[in-house]
Design a protein around this motif. Structure first.
Motif, mmCIF file in Angstrom:
data_model
loop_
_atom_site.group_PDB
_atom_site.id
_atom_site.type_symbol
_atom_site.label_atom_id
_atom_site.label_comp_id
_atom_site.label_asym_id
_atom_site.label_seq_id
_atom_site.Cartn_x
_atom_site.Cartn_y
_atom_site.Cartn_z
ATOM 1 N N ARG A 1 61.593 16.650 28.228
ATOM 2 C CA ARG A 1 60.624 17.502 28.933
ATOM 3 C C ARG A 1 61.248 18.156 30.159
ATOM 4 O O ARG A 1 60.929 19.293 30.500
ATOM 5 N N ARG B 1 52.220 22.902 28.659
ATOM 6 C CA ARG B 1 51.662 22.511 27.358
ATOM 7 C C ARG B 1 50.152 22.377 27.439
ATOM 8 O O ARG B 1 49.429 22.819 26.542
ATOM 9 N N ASP C 1 45.913 18.651 26.230
ATOM 10 C CA ASP C 1 47.027 17.699 26.377
ATOM 11 C C ASP C 1 46.858 16.905 27.658
ATOM 12 O O ASP C 1 46.353 17.395 28.646
ATOM 13 N N THR D 1 56.601 21.073 32.284
ATOM 14 C CA THR D 1 56.441 21.116 30.825
ATOM 15 C C THR D 1 55.076 20.579 30.426
ATOM 16 O O THR D 1 54.367 21.192 29.614
ATOM 17 N N SER E 1 47.342 24.635 25.415
ATOM 18 C CA SER E 1 46.387 24.027 24.481
ATOM 19 C C SER E 1 44.975 24.013 25.053
ATOM 20 O O SER E 1 44.109 23.331 24.516
#
Length: 168
Positions: free
Chosen positions: A81, A157, A165, A153, A161
Motif C-alpha cells: 500500500r 480506495r 472500504d 492508498t 468505492s
C-alpha cells in the motif's frame, strides 16, 4: 520538471515495474539502502578507491530492485500500500489527492531531503555522527512518508468505492 517525476523517469518505472515494486520484498530490501550507501561512501577511509565497487553495486541494485521480485499475490500488505500510495502521490496533478495527505507528504519529503545535508557534510568531513545521524533521520522521514502513502492508498480506495472500504 518536479524532482519526484525526474527520479521516477530516471528509474524507467512502467506499470509492470510498479506492480513488481509493490512486492513487500522489493520495499523492505530498499529500506536499508541509504544507510548502506552511507557506509559504502564512508568505506573510502578504509579501502580507498575500491569504495566505488560497493557504490556501483548499490546503484545497480537501486535500479534492479523494483524489477527483481514478482508482483505480489495481493496488495493489502502495508509495504504494498505504501508503494501504491507513492503512485497516487506522483500522479497527484492528474488525480488530486486529499489536501491533508499532500501537505504531510510534502513536509516529510522536505524533512527527509534536509536530513541529507548533515549526511553529506558528514561524509565529506568524515564526521561519523553527522553522516550516520543524517542518513538515519532521512530514512526515518522516508518511512514516515511511506506510512502516509499507505494511509493515502486506503483513503483513495475508500473514496473510489464510495466509502465502503475500511480505512487503516
Amino acid at each position: 520538471m518536479r524532482i519526484d517525476k525526474a527520479i521516477e523517469s530516471s528509474m524507467a518505472m512502467s506499470d509492470a515495474t510498479w506492480a513488481r515494486h509493490a512486492n513487500p520484498w522489493s520495499f523492505w530490501t530498499r529500506v536499508p539502502l541509504l544507510m548502506v550507501l552511507t557506509l559504502a561512501v564512508w568505506s573510502r577511509v578504509w579501502i580507498g578507491w575500491w569504495c566505488l565497487v560497493p557504490l556501483a553495486a548499490l546503484v545497480i541494485w537501486t535500479f534492479v530492485n523494483p524489477r527483481a521480485f514478482p508482483p505480489p499475490a495481493d496488495v493489502e500488505d502495508w509495504a504494498s500500500r505504501a508503494v501504491l500510495g507513492e503512485r497516487y502521490w506522483l500522479a497527484r496533478r492528474d488525480e488530486p489527492i486529499p489536501a491533508h495527505h499532500a501537505r504531510a507528504a510534502m513536509v516529510l519529503s522536505i524533512l527527509s531531503g534536509l536530513s541529507l545535508i548533515p549526511a553529506a557534510y558528514g561524509l565529506w568531513a568524515l564526521d561519523p555522527w553527522a553522516a550516520f545521524l543524517g542518513a538515519a533521520l532521512a530514512s526515518t522521514f522516508k518511512l514516515w512518508f511511506c506510512d502516509r502513502m499507505a494511509w493515502l492508498t486506503s483513503d483513495m480506495r475508500a473514496a473510489a468505492s464510495g466509502g465502503r472500504d475500511q480505512q487503516t
